[in-house]
Design an enzyme around this catalytic site. Structure first.
Site, PDB file in Angstrom:
ATOM      1  N   GLN A   1      37.998  39.009  45.294  1.00 15.69           N
ATOM      2  CA  GLN A   1      36.911  39.888  45.727  1.00 15.69           C
ATOM      3  C   GLN A   1      36.037  39.187  46.768  1.00 15.69           C
ATOM      4  OE1 GLN A   1      36.699  43.142  44.678  1.00 15.69           O
ATOM      5  NE2 GLN A   1      38.632  42.623  43.690  1.00 15.69           N
TER       6      GLN A   1
ATOM      7  N   TYR B   1      40.785  40.806  35.870  1.00 11.27           N
ATOM      8  CA  TYR B   1      41.553  42.018  36.213  1.00 11.27           C
ATOM      9  C   TYR B   1      40.864  42.869  37.281  1.00 11.27           C
ATOM     10  CZ  TYR B   1      39.097  44.578  32.291  1.00 11.27           C
ATOM     11  OH  TYR B   1      38.217  45.161  31.418  1.00 11.27           O
ATOM     12  N   GLU B   2      41.637  43.790  37.820  1.00 12.31           N
ATOM     13  CA  GLU B   2      41.225  44.623  38.970  1.00 12.31           C
ATOM     14  C   GLU B   2      40.854  43.780  40.184  1.00 12.31           C
ATOM     15  OE1 GLU B   2      42.015  47.512  38.791  1.00 12.31           O
ATOM     16  OE2 GLU B   2      42.222  47.671  36.623  1.00 12.31           O
ATOM     17  N   GLY B   3      41.584  42.699  40.399  1.00 10.11           N
ATOM     18  CA  GLY B   3      41.314  41.792  41.505  1.00 10.11           C
ATOM     19  C   GLY B   3      40.408  40.679  41.042  1.00 10.11           C
TER      20      GLY B   3
ATOM     21  N   ARG C   1      37.218  48.971  40.150  1.00  7.16           N
ATOM     22  CA  ARG C   1      36.427  47.763  40.417  1.00  7.16           C
ATOM     23  C   ARG C   1      34.946  47.995  40.167  1.00  7.16           C
ATOM     24  NH1 ARG C   1      40.020  45.922  45.702  1.00  7.16           N
ATOM     25  NH2 ARG C   1      41.615  44.832  44.463  1.00  7.16           N
TER      26      ARG C   1
END
Length: 570
Positions: free
Chosen positions: A435, A428-430, A294
Site C-alpha cells: 500500500q 491481506y487485501e494488499g 481495502r
C-alpha cells in the site's frame, strides 16, 4: 464493560470533521439527511451491541471447522448473519434496483467499522459479499446481475473473492488457474485458491465465488487474467440452487486469530463459471472489489482498535493497584503512564477513523459528481486509510494488552484476542508495505498533484484556525509544510527504489499530519471542550513523530542494500 457502538463520535465527525454535508448536498445522496444518518447509525449500533458483540468470544473459543467437506460455523454465527441480512445491512450502499438501500459509502464504512469492533470474525462475511456486489454491479452482464445481486444483497446467498494461489500471492499475475470455454457461454474453471475468507458456510443457500483465472489465449501476467463467478450450487431455471458445482473446500487454515472466520483452501475441478466483464479484463473488475475491501479492512482495524480501547479502559477503571493519589479513584486509570496509554489509544482511534471517513466521503463525492479531483482524492486516501486503520488496530490492541499488565497475556480476559484477530489486516487485501509503495508510486504518477491539493487544504484550515487556536494551528501548518517538501522530493525521484525505500515512513507521516488536521477541525468545533483537549494531546505529543518519519523517507535507498544476503545471515 460491554462493547458500546461509537455512534455519537460518528455523528460529530460526519457533521464537523470530514465534510459529509457535501455528500448529503448532492442530488444522488440528498436523502442522507441528519435525521436519517442518526437513525441508521443508531440502529446499526444496536445490532452491534446486542447481537454481534456477544458472539466475539464464541468465534475465538469455538472456531469454524470442516466436517466431511462441510464448514460448520461458530455457535450463534448463523443467527448473527440472519440479523445482519434481515436488517438490510449487506445492501446498505447497494443499488436500490436490486433491493439495496443505495446509501453513501460513508455510512457503509461507519457500519462496517462498528461491526468489526463488535465481532470481526463475523463482520468479514458481509464484507466479502459487499465487495462482490460492487464488482458485479459495475462489470457483470444484465443477466448475471438479475440473478445474483438480489440474492447477495438480501443475504440469501454469500459472496467471496478468490485471487491468491500457493505460488501467486502479491504477484497475482503468476496465477495458474485455468478457464476453458464449454461452448455454451460457460467456462470450466480448474485450479486451487488459498486464503479464501468465508469460502463456505452452513447458513446461506449458496456461496458465490469470484475467481481469477486465465483463458487459453490469455497472455502471461495480469493482462491475461479474466474474472468468473463460480457458485457452489448451479442455479436452476428458476434461479434457485441446483446441483453441486465441481468445487470443494480442501481444508481450513489454522490461524493466529480470526478463528470464527473460516479461511479456506478451495479446489476447482472443471467447475462451471460465468465470465464477469470482458475477457482478459479480470484485474479491472477485481480492483473494483479490492478497493472496496481495502477501505473495509482499514475500518476493521479502526473497529478492533475501538473495541480494544473500550476493553482496556474498563479494566483500568476497575483495577486497583498501588497507593492512590489524593483525590484519585484509586484505580490504575489514574496512574500517569496508564493515562498516557489510554489517551494515546483514544487520540489515535479518532485520527484513524477520520482518515477512513474522509476517504469514504471522497468516494461518495466521486460517485455523485464524477469529478476527477474527487477520484484522485479517493485514490490517494485509500492506501493511507488502509494502512493507518490497520496499524492503529494493531498498536491499540497491543497497548490494550499492556494496560492489562500480566492479565493481558492471559486468554481469559479477552485482551489478547483483539491483537490476534487484527494482526492479519496489515497483510491481506494488499500488505501495508505494498500500500505504501502504491502511494509513492502509482498515486504519484501525477507528479504529486493530488497529495499537494490535500496538503493545501490542511494548510488552509490551519491558517484559518490561527486566530482561535494559534499554537495548535501553527504546529499543524509546520507539519504539513514538511510533508509538502518531502512529497515534492519523492515525486522528483526517478529511481523507484529511492521512493519505495521510504514509502512506509512517508505514509505513516502523512497519516500523522492528517490526524493533526482532523483533530484541529474537532477542536475548532468544540473549543474548550473534550475534543480540544484530545486534539492538544495528539498535536503536541503524537504529531511530532512526523519529523523523524519524513527524515527517513528522504534518505532514499542509500544503505538499504549495503549488506549482502550472506552478511545479513551472519
Amino acid at each position: 464493560m460491554p462493547y458500546r457502538a461509537p455512534v455519537s463520535d460518528y455523528e460529530f465527525m460526519l457533521r464537523h470533521v470530514v465534510g459529509f454535508d457535501d455528500v448529503a448536498g448532492t442530488d444522488r445522496f440528498a436523502e442522507a439527511s441528519e435525521d436519517m444518518v442518526s437513525a441508521i447509525l443508531s440502529e446499526a449500533g444496536r445490532l452491534c451491541e446486542e447481537v454481534m458483540a456477544p458472539l466475539q468470544r464464541n468465534g475465538d473459543l469455538h472456531p469454524a471447522r470442516l466436517e466431511n467437506g462441510v464448514v460448520r460455523t461458530s455457535p450463534g454465527f448463523a443467527e448473527g448473519w440472519k440479523a445482519i441480512a434481515d436488517g438490510g445491512w449487506i445492501g446498505i450502499s447497494a443499488p436500490q434496483d436490486f433491493g439495496g438501500m443505495g446509501l453513501p459509502v460513508t455510512l457503509l464504512t461507519a457500519v462496517n467499522e462498528m461491526m468489526s469492533g463488535a465481532c470481526l470474525s463475523l463482520e468479514l462475511a458481509p464484507l466479502m459479499s459487499m465487495g462482490q456486489i460492487e464488482a458485479l454491479e459495475h462489470h457483470a452482464s444484465d443477466e448475471l446481475k438479475q440473478l445474483y445481486l438480489p440474492k447477495l444483497i438480501s443475504g440469501e446467498w454469500a459472496g467471496t473473492m478468490n485471487l491468491t494461489e500457493p505460488q501467486a500471492g502479491s504477484d497475482v499475475g503468476a496465477l495458474s488457474t485455468k478457464a476453458e470455454p464449454n461452448g455454451d457461454g460457460t467456462y470450466a474453471i480448474s485450479g486451487q485458491k488459498i486464503y479464501i475468507s468465508w469460502g463456505d458456510n452452513d447458513f446461506t443457500g449458496n456461496v458465490c465465488h469470484l475467481v481469477l483465472a486465465r483463458l487459453p489465449d490469455g497472455v502471461p501476467g495480469t493482462k491475461g487474467i479474466s474474472l468468473f463467478v463460480v457458485p457452489k450450487y448451479l442455479p436452476d431455471d428458476a434461479g434457485n440452487p441446483g446441483k453441486a458445482n465441481s468445487l470443494k473446500v480442501v481444508s481450513l487454515e489454522h490461524k493466529m486469530g480470526l478463528h470464527g472466520s473460516p479461511t479456506c483452501v478451495m479446489q476447482y475441478d472443471g467447475a462451471t463459471g460465468w465470465l464477469v466483464g470482458e475477457p482478459h479484463g479480470g484485474m479491472k473488475a477485481m480492483f473494483t472489489m479490492m478497493n472496496n475491501a481495502r477501505l473495509g479492512v482499514g475500518g476493521q482495524g479502526v473497529g478492533v482498535a475501538e473495541g480494544a480501547y473500550q476493553h482496556a479502559l474498563a479494566y483500568a477503571q476497575e483495577r486497583k493497584q498501588g497507593r492512590p493519589a489524593e483525590g484519585s479513584s484509586g484505580s490504575i486509570a489514574d496512574h500517569a503512564d496508564v493515562r498516557r496509554m489510554l489517551m494515546t489509544m483514544k487520540a489515535d482511534v479518532f485520527a484513524a477513523r477520520s482518515i477512513l471517513l474522509a476517504c469514504a466521503v471522497a468516494i461518495d463525492m466521486q460517485n455523485a459528481t464524477g469529478q476527477a479531483d474527487w477520484a484522485a482524492r479517493a485514490a490517494l486516501l485509500t492506501p493511507i486509510a488502509k494502512v493507518c486503520g490497520t496499524e492503529t488496530g494493531m498498536e491499540v490492541a497491543d497497548t490494550g494488552m499492556q494496560v492489562h499488565g500480566g492479565m493481558g497475556f492471559i486468554e481469559e480476559t479477552g485482551a489478547a484476542q483483539y491483537y490476534r484477530d487484527v494482526r492479519v489486516t496489515a497483510i491481506y487485501e494488499g500488505t501495508n508495505g505494498i500500500q505504501a509503495m502504491d502511494l509513492v508510486g502509482r498515486k504519484m504518477m501525477d507528479g504529486g498533484e493530488a497529495a499537494a491539493a490535500l496538503i493545501e487544504e490542511i494548510q488552509s484550515q490551519a491558517e484559518q484556525a490561527r486566530a482561535k487556536l494559534p499554537d495548535l494551528a501553527e504546529a499543524v501548518w509546520q507539519a504539513s509544510e514538511t510533508l509538502r517538501e518531502t512529497t515534492e522530493w519523492l515525486a522528483g525521484q526517478k529511481d523507484m527504489n529511492d521512493r519505495f525505500a521510504g514509502a512506509v515512513p512517508y505514509l505513516h507521516a502523512f497519516g500523522r499530519v492528517l490526524g493533526g488536521h482532523y483533530h484541529l477541525a474537532a477542536a475548532l468545533a468544540d473549543p474548550g471542550g473534550a475534543r480540544e483537549c484530545l486534539a492538544r494531546y495528539y498535536i503536541r505529543r503524537l504529531l511530532p513523530e512526523h519529523t523523524g518519519l519524513l527524515a527517513q523517507a528522504q534518505i532514499g535507498a542509500e544503505g538499504l542494500f549495503g549488506l549482502s544476503l550472506e552478511e545479513l545471515a551472519v
